[in-house]
Design a protein around this motif. Sequence first.
Motif, short mmCIF file in Angstrom:
data_model
loop_
_atom_site.label_atom_id
_atom_site.label_comp_id
_atom_site.label_asym_id
_atom_site.label_seq_id
_atom_site.Cartn_x
_atom_site.Cartn_y
_atom_site.Cartn_z
N ILE A 101 0.87 -1.16 0.00
CA ILE A 101 0.00 0.00 0.00
C ILE A 101 0.92 1.22 0.00
O ILE A 101 1.74 1.38 0.89
CB ILE A 101 -0.92 0.02 1.24
N HIS A 102 0.77 2.06 -1.02
CA HIS A 102 1.70 3.18 -1.25
C HIS A 102 0.97 4.49 -0.93
O HIS A 102 -0.11 4.74 -1.44
CB HIS A 102 2.16 3.16 -2.70
N ILE A 103 1.59 5.31 -0.07
CA ILE A 103 0.93 6.51 0.44
C ILE A 103 1.69 7.77 0.04
O ILE A 103 2.89 7.90 0.32
CB ILE A 103 0.83 6.46 1.98
N PHE A 333 -7.74 -3.14 0.19
CA PHE A 333 -6.71 -4.18 0.16
C PHE A 333 -7.35 -5.56 0.31
O PHE A 333 -6.92 -6.53 -0.33
CB PHE A 333 -5.68 -3.95 1.27
N PHE A 334 -8.38 -5.66 1.15
CA PHE A 334 -9.06 -6.93 1.37
C PHE A 334 -10.16 -7.21 0.34
O PHE A 334 -10.86 -8.21 0.43
CB PHE A 334 -9.66 -6.98 2.77
N GLY A 335 -10.34 -6.29 -0.61
CA GLY A 335 -11.31 -6.51 -1.66
C GLY A 335 -12.73 -6.10 -1.33
O GLY A 335 -13.66 -6.44 -2.07
N VAL A 336 -12.93 -5.37 -0.24
CA VAL A 336 -14.27 -4.89 0.10
C VAL A 336 -14.71 -3.89 -0.97
O VAL A 336 -13.99 -2.94 -1.29
CB VAL A 336 -14.29 -4.23 1.49
N GLY A 337 -15.88 -4.08 -1.52
CA GLY A 337 -16.37 -3.22 -2.59
C GLY A 337 -16.07 -3.77 -3.96
O GLY A 337 -16.62 -3.30 -4.95
#
Length: 500
Positions: A101-103, A333-337
């Motif tokens: 995850i890039h911020i 990240f967990f694919g919610v949505g």
Amino acid sequence: MTDQNEPDPLDSFEEIIEAETQRDPDLAVIEAGSRTLRTQGGPPDADVPARPEDPEVDKALREVEAELATRWGETKLEPSVSRIAALMDVLGEPQRSYPSIHITGTNGKTSTARMIEALLGAFELRTGRYTSPHVQSITERISLDGAPIAAERFVETYRDIKPYVEMVDVQQEYRLSFFEVLTGMAYAAFADAPVDVAVVEVGMGGSWDATNVIDGDVAVVTPIDLDHTDRLGSTPGEIAAEKAGVIKQGATVILAQQPVDAAQVLLKRAVEVDATVAREGLEFGVLDRQVAVGGQLLTLRGLGGEYTEVYLPLHGAHQAHNAAVALAAVEAFFGVGAQRAEPLDVDTVRKAFAAVASPGRLEVVRRSPTVVLDAAHNPAGARAVAEAIGEAFQFSRLIGVVGASEDKNVRGLLEAFEPVFAEIVVTQNSSHRAMDADELAAIAVEIFGDERVQVEPRLPDALEEAITLAEEEGEFAGGGVLVTGSVITVGEARLLLGRG
């Protein structure tokens, strides 16, 4: 077919949009043809490490720090990822061995990274986090499982990659910089652990930042404002063009509220690389926020639904927005949505947020009088802190201790704090980038007036003077001290006041 009597899931979000007036709600009217992401229908030890107790380990760490200090500092840049790419190549591309995850953004990156790390850890993933700059110890920059990497492991990682760093040095026009070597160390340490996911904060910008040799599954853009304008651009839109480089092909992009010109640039980039976008104020956001003892109680709208009674032990509306962004990033990240419609387990989310800490961000380090540290170093950050400290602490008299870097918009920083500081003690930290105290005082006098400004070039003297001023009204009068202006100033004050 959708039942026409069912409420539109976006209706309740009009309240969010209305509540976002101070963070530019115009994202609601920006549509760039991008796909949007919205579902229909263990605590980290975040304290700052002290010097190693073992003399031999401390000596080894100091030797590494001295070697790194011979390289280009973080403010000297040659905009290219060629050197870090060459290092990754000879190391065997360690950054490809885990998702990331890039911020990027201007303010809130580190706090958001810490929240993302806490959430991922609560869901039993092994995390690696890379953030900058550090508050006190260089080892803070690389964290494993929610805690700064041990000094022994930091030294070992440096020694492991040193031969490869030297190999790349001789092949390039310029040697690898301080930040590039640290980035290489982080990516190697994460691969060696190994981690399940890396949470990576850019150093500056995006496209040519040394961290940008990863392809983040999720790209996060915190609020963009004016900072590093000599390198990134003079408008939010120009700065966004550079930061948009972290948005990769097919990624999911989590956008905090942005100025309109920045939003347009970011959404255009998302369209170009077929990225999926979730926007604060539309797909996710802060539904409710109440001040609570030691922090705030939130109701967050995530990509999969509402998360109620979320306690966040950090102060300020800006941290609530950071929490919303962090939650959306972890959901994505967990694919919610996308792959799943149901939200994350709310009890796990609550547990994670309740354990979040962010040293040097409205951090209380002393009582009687209360001394608060915050690393705000640009006008936007200062405005957020000025608003938050009034809400959270309600001091009857607030004394500011300010030491800033000479390459920052110091006038804008001081103007943001003028309404909340009864008096200001101007000082300087030990960095070679520090603005001279007398030079800073001259600007402060123009803003605060001569009677409200004191000059103490040595930070210990400045702290002592500010505490004395805060105590003038008596033990129970509600005086306080805010130390701010630079991460370095805050880190040095933290040590002086006995933390770490």
